[in-house]
Design an enzyme around this catalytic site. Structure first.
Site, PDB file in Angstrom:
ATOM      1  N   HIS A 134       0.847  -1.189   0.000  1.00 38.47           N
ATOM      2  CA  HIS A 134       0.000   0.000   0.000  1.00 38.47           C
ATOM      3  C   HIS A 134       0.894   1.254   0.000  1.00 38.47           C
ATOM      4  CE1 HIS A 134      -2.501   3.125   1.978  1.00 38.47           C
ATOM      5  NE2 HIS A 134      -3.517   2.514   1.383  1.00 38.47           N
ATOM      6  N   ARG A 144       1.229   3.702   1.896  1.00 42.89           N
ATOM      7  CA  ARG A 144       1.794   4.121   3.182  1.00 42.89           C
ATOM      8  C   ARG A 144       2.915   3.197   3.652  1.00 42.89           C
ATOM      9  NH1 ARG A 144      -1.467   5.937   8.357  1.00 42.89           N
ATOM     10  NH2 ARG A 144       0.698   6.077   9.029  1.00 42.89           N
ATOM     11  N   LYS A 145       3.188   2.139   2.906  1.00 41.54           N
ATOM     12  CA  LYS A 145       4.244   1.218   3.295  1.00 41.54           C
ATOM     13  C   LYS A 145       5.591   1.696   2.743  1.00 41.54           C
ATOM     14  CE  LYS A 145       1.197  -1.334   5.324  1.00 41.54           C
ATOM     15  NZ  LYS A 145      -0.010  -0.524   5.170  1.00 41.54           N
ATOM     16  N   SER A 146       6.673   1.081   3.233  1.00 38.72           N
ATOM     17  CA  SER A 146       8.022   1.512   2.847  1.00 38.72           C
ATOM     18  C   SER A 146       8.255   1.370   1.357  1.00 38.72           C
ATOM     19  CB  SER A 146       9.066   0.698   3.625  1.00 38.72           C
ATOM     20  OG  SER A 146       8.923   0.886   5.008  1.00 38.72           O
TER      21      SER A 146
END
Length: 378
Positions: free
Chosen positions: A178, A180-182
Site C-alpha cells: 500500500h 503508506r508502506k516503505s
C-alpha cells in the site's frame, strides 16, 4: 504554510519506465514480471516461496484458506491492529479470539496466548506492527506445536528478528505494498512460506482454483485447453504493471529503511525534550523497518488529548495520525467472541493515546525539527 504529509510514496522515473515496458509488452496481468518480483522478494526475505497478491488482506485470507480454516475454528489475533487482521478470519466463518498487546512494542503479548488457545484454535496471527517484529521466540514457546503461526507483516518488508527476516519467522508471512508502506506498487501484497504444500494450495486458490496457472498454460504446447477447477478459488492475482513497480521498489528497500532509520533517530533525540511523548522502543536484536514512527502520549502529562494534538498538528500542516485502532472497540467486533469491554487495557490505551508522526523518504531533517518544534509549542 509548511506541508508535511504522514506518508508519501517515493516513486521515480525508473518505476515509470518499468511500467511502460510492461504496457508495451502486451502482457498486463499476472505474468513474467510477477514471477520475477516473487523470486526477488523470496531471496530478500530468505524464504522458499513467495506469491504476489492484490493486497496484504487477500494474502492473509489466502493464508487462512490454504490452511483449511473455516466455520467452527478459532484464530488468535492481536486486539491492537488494523481491522483486516480480524476481518479475514471472519470472512472464512471462523472466530477471531483477541489477545492484548505489549505496551512497549505495541505487538501481541505472548504471555496471554496459553490462556486463549483451545482445541478449536487453528492458527495464531502475530502482527509486526509499524515495522517492528513481534517477539517470535516468546510466541513460539507459547503456541503448541502443530498450530500454524501467521505473520501479518503488512508493515514489515525488510524488518528482521535476531537476523531472520520477517516473513521467514512463522508458517506463513503476509506483506502489503500500500502507498503508506516503505515500498509500494499502489495496492498489492505478498504471501511467503517455506512449506511447499501450502505454497501449492495458495497458488491454486489465488487463480480461481485453476489447476494450472494461466502463464504456464499459455506458454505450453496446448494453450487453448482450459485447466481443471477442483476447488472454488479467488481472483487474487497481481498485475505485471504492479510487479514492475514492486521490483524497482524492492531494489530500493534497504536504502529506504536506512533513510527512515536516520529520521527516526533524530525524532528520538529531539522528542527526549518533551516529557509527555514516549518515542517507539526497539528491543536489542530487532531490525525495525520503520513503516511508521508511532509515539505514545502520556495521558497524565499531556496538555491535550490525542485528537486535539492531531488537530493542532494539522493546523500547522503536519499529517499526524492515531497509531491504529483497538479492533475490540470497533462496531464490527465490539461484544463479539471475547471482545468484552475493558478486557484489553493496553490496546484501549494505545487506541486512545498513540500518535504516528510523519515519516517517509521525501522528508528532510528540517521537517523532523519542524514537527518537534510544533509539538513543543502545544
Amino acid at each position: 504554510m509548511r506541508n508535511i504529509p504522514i506518508a508519501v510514496p517515493c516513486i521515480g522515473q525508473e518505476e515509470v519506465e518499468a511500467v511502460r515496458e510492461v504496457l508495451m509488452s502486451g502482457w498486463l496481468t499476472q505474468g513474467p514480471r510477477v514471477k520475477a518480483f516473487e523470486r526477488a522478494f523470496a531471496v530478500r526475505h530468505r524464504v522458499e516461496h513467495a506469491l504476489a497478491t492484490t493486497s496484504c488482506t487477500t494474502a492473509l485470507h489466502l493464508a487462512l484458506a490454504s490452511l483449511g480454516i473455516g466455520p467452527g475454528d478459532e484464530v488468535v489475533v492481536p486486539a491492537f491492529t488494523w481491522i483486516a487482521t480480524a476481518n479475514v478470519v471472519t470472512h472464512l466463518g471462523a472466530t477471531p479470539v483477541f489477545a492484548d498487546v505489549c505496551r512497549d512494542t505495541y505487538n501481541i503479548d505472548a504471555a496471554q496466548l496459553s490462556g486463549l488457545i483451545t482445541p478449536r484454535t487453528k492458527a495464531v496471527i502475530v502482527v509486526h506492527l509499524f515495522g517492528l517484529c513481534a517477539d517470535m521466540e516468546a510466541v513460539r514457546k507459547a503456541v503448541p506445536p502443530g498450530i500454524p503461526i501467521i505473520e501479518d507483516a503488512a508493515c514489515a518488508a525488510g524488518a528482521s528478528y535476531h537476523g531472520v527476516p520477517a516473513g521467514a519467522l512463522g508458517t506463513i508471512g503476509c506483506f502489503s505494498f500500500h502507498p503508506r508502506k516503505s515500498i509500494t506498487c499502489g495496492e498489492g501484497g505478498m504471501l511467503t512460506t517455506n512449506d511447499a504444500a501450502i505454497a501449492a494450495r495458495a497458488e491454486i486458490l489465488r487463480n480461481h482454483g485453476a489447476s494450472i496457472p494461466e502463464e504456464v498454460r499459455h506458454a505450453g504446447l496446448r494453450p487453448w485447453e482450459m485447466p481443471d477447477f477442483d476447488v472454488a478459488g479467488y481472483n487474487y492475482r497481481m498485475t505485471d504493471m504492479q510487479a514492475a513497480v514492486g521490483l524497482v521498489q524492492l531494489g530500493r528497500l534497504d536504502g529506504f529503511i536506512a533513510e527512515r532509520q536516520k529520521l527516526a533517530a533524530l525524532y528520538d533525540k529531539l522528542l527526549a525534550q518533551i516529557e509527555w511523548i514516549r518515542p517507539p522502543k526497539v528491543p536489542t536484536g530487532y531490525g525495525h523497518a520503520w513503516q511508521a514512527y508511532v509515539t505514545l502520549i502520556d495521558k497524565d502529562k499531556s496538555p491535550l488529548d490525542q485528537n486535539s494534538v492531531l488537530a493542532r498538528l494539522a493546523e500547522k500542516g503536519i499529517g499526524g495520525r492515531a497509531g491504529t485502532h483497538a479492533v475490540t472497540r470497533l462496531g464490527a467486533y465490539r461484544g463479539r467472541s471475547n471482545a468484552i469491554q475493558g478486557g484489553f487495557p493496553v490496546a484501549d490505551e494505545l487506541d486512545a493515546w498513540t500518535m504516528a508522526l510523519p515519516l517517509h523518504n521525501k522528508m528532510t531533517e528540517s521537517d523532523v525539527e519542524y514537527v518537534v518544534e510544533v509539538l513543543k509549542g502545544l
